[in-house]
Design a protein around this motif. Structure first.
Motif, short mmCIF file in Angstrom:
data_model
loop_
_atom_site.label_atom_id
_atom_site.label_comp_id
_atom_site.label_asym_id
_atom_site.label_seq_id
_atom_site.Cartn_x
_atom_site.Cartn_y
_atom_site.Cartn_z
N LEU A 151 -28.50 4.13 29.19
CA LEU A 151 -28.32 5.43 29.83
C LEU A 151 -28.49 6.51 28.78
N VAL A 152 -29.32 7.50 29.10
CA VAL A 152 -29.52 8.66 28.24
C VAL A 152 -28.89 9.87 28.92
N ASN A 153 -27.78 10.33 28.37
CA ASN A 153 -27.11 11.52 28.90
C ASN A 153 -27.68 12.74 28.20
N GLY A 154 -28.29 13.63 28.99
CA GLY A 154 -29.05 14.73 28.41
C GLY A 154 -30.49 14.31 28.23
N ALA A 155 -31.08 13.82 29.32
CA ALA A 155 -32.43 13.25 29.25
C ALA A 155 -33.52 14.29 29.34
N GLY A 156 -33.16 15.55 29.57
CA GLY A 156 -34.19 16.55 29.77
C GLY A 156 -34.34 17.57 28.67
N GLY A 157 -33.63 17.42 27.56
CA GLY A 157 -33.69 18.40 26.48
C GLY A 157 -34.76 18.08 25.46
N GLY A 158 -34.42 18.22 24.18
CA GLY A 158 -35.39 17.95 23.13
C GLY A 158 -35.48 16.48 22.78
N VAL A 159 -34.34 15.85 22.52
CA VAL A 159 -34.30 14.43 22.15
C VAL A 159 -34.44 13.54 23.38
N GLY A 160 -33.84 13.95 24.51
CA GLY A 160 -33.75 13.11 25.69
C GLY A 160 -35.05 12.52 26.19
N PRO A 161 -36.10 13.31 26.40
CA PRO A 161 -37.35 12.73 26.89
C PRO A 161 -37.93 11.67 25.97
N ARG A 317 -36.63 22.60 28.99
CA ARG A 317 -37.00 21.35 29.65
C ARG A 317 -38.00 20.64 28.75
N GLY A 318 -37.47 19.96 27.75
CA GLY A 318 -38.33 19.40 26.72
C GLY A 318 -38.33 20.31 25.50
N LYS A 319 -39.43 20.33 24.78
CA LYS A 319 -39.52 21.05 23.52
C LYS A 319 -40.09 22.45 23.70
N VAL A 320 -39.65 23.34 22.81
CA VAL A 320 -40.20 24.69 22.70
C VAL A 320 -40.98 24.74 21.40
N VAL A 321 -42.24 25.17 21.49
CA VAL A 321 -43.17 25.09 20.36
C VAL A 321 -43.63 26.48 19.95
N ILE A 322 -43.78 26.65 18.65
CA ILE A 322 -44.31 27.88 18.07
C ILE A 322 -45.76 27.64 17.66
N THR A 323 -46.67 28.41 18.25
CA THR A 323 -48.08 28.33 17.87
C THR A 323 -48.35 29.29 16.72
#
Length: 329
Positions: A151-161, A317-323
């Motif tokens: 079980l992954v609690n916090g599956a939608g953040g940065g580490v979770g996916p 919802r996942g990662k935030v990236v800097i271009t």
């Protein structure tokens, strides 16, 4: 060159986009033209100087370092005399302190490796810190095996996916716990079961799990242990923002104090060990299509304050990236 700097603790308003000298490299270093970097929770903790307990190392009244950004993808533009594994023109990804900059100098050994084929710079930059954290937690700490229930609690953040996908790659049956906005994302990356925590409390489901990776600590340790198998493993990775003075330390201490007296394995405060061997292992998984980065949004370098604010609010919802698109040297 342009680079993000901050010289006092505070809100993202203290962040400045400044003109600074391009870094020089030593014999063992490479100079990298940064094409993309990603934001991690650690960036807002460093910026705020929170919890206060960490200022003992980071600087009591003001930061000792003025750099933000911990992972990147880019191109090698120069290599030191002792560097043999990388050459100018190589596309790389990996770890770096101060990645929110047009150019960075890093040691060639232990920090960067060649970028996974087929990934954009933005996708590659989303990987290092978050994916290495998930990989080490599940593969090394929990030793996840085929057929286990994870079980992954916090599956939608940065580490979770990444954790969901790595657990699947290791052969586990995976349950992802997330908010309603992330349900479809978590399902799309391979979770066998998805729990919307606004509708269901996973600690009341009656299921038993061999491994729980807890990225948010929004349920008590006793509740989590109730759904953990008798000899299961609970991994406390992070938690909510916690108190301003000690953050999530009370949870970490609770785990450490209880662990010797129970059959279940309780592991506190997992921190990623940055190394290139795991970057290579992740590159293999990425190139095989077994994992993929989930990117919520991208920002230009000038919008790092907005990106960190978004991460701090917990909306990602996942990662935030800097271009980053610096001019060629």
């Amino acid at each position: 060159m342009k680079a993000i700097r901050y010289h006092s603790y505070g809100s993202p308003d203290v962040i400045k986009l400044q003109d600074v000298d391009k870094p020089e490299i030593g014999d063992d270093d490479v100079l990298i033209r940064v094409r993309a970097a990603s934001v991690n929770a650690g960036d807002w903790h460093l910026l705020r100087g929170l919890p206060y307990i960490f200022r003992a190392q980071a600087g009591l009244t003001r930061p000792k370092a003025h750099l933000l950004g911990a992972d990147l993808a880019g191109e090698v533009v120069a290599a030191g005399r002792s560097v043999t594994a990388l050459r100018p023109g190589d596309e790389v990804y990996g770890f770096c302190r101060g990645a929110f900059a047009e150019y960075v100098a890093v040691p060639a050994e232990g920090f960067v490796v060649r970028k996974p084929a087929g990934l954009t710079f933005e996708e590659a930059a989303a990987v290092p810190v978050a994916a290495v954290t998930a990989l080490q937690a599940l593969r090394d700490k929990a030793r996840v095996r085929a057929g286990q229930k994870v079980l992954v609690n916090g599956a939608g953040g940065g580490v979770g996916p990444f954790a969901v996908q790595i657990a699947k790659a290791l052969g586990a049956e995976v349950t992802g716990v997330c908010g309603p906005g992330n349900v479809e994302i978590v399902r799309s990356i391979g979770a066998d079961h998805v729990v919307d925590y606004t509708k269901e409390d996973f600690t009341r489901s009656g299921e038993r799990y061999d491994v729980i990776l807890d990225n948010v600590a929004n349920r008590s340790l006793a509740d989590c242990r109730r759904v953990l198998a008798p000899q299961g493993i609970y991994l406390h990775n992070s938690g909510d923002k916690g108190g301003r003075w000690v953050g999530v330390m009370p949870r970490i201490v609770q785990v450490m104090l209880l662990s010797p007296f129970v059959r279940q394995s309780l592991v506190a405060g997992h921190v990623a060990d940055e190394n290139t061997d795991d970057l290579v292992a992740l590159r293999d998984l990425l190139e095989a299509g077994k994992i993929r980065p989930v990117i919520d949004r991208t920002h230009p370098l000038s919008e790092v304050p907005e990106a960190i604010t978004y991460i701090e609010w917990g909306h990602a919802r996942g990662k935030v990236v800097i271009t980053v698109t610096p001019p060629l040297p």
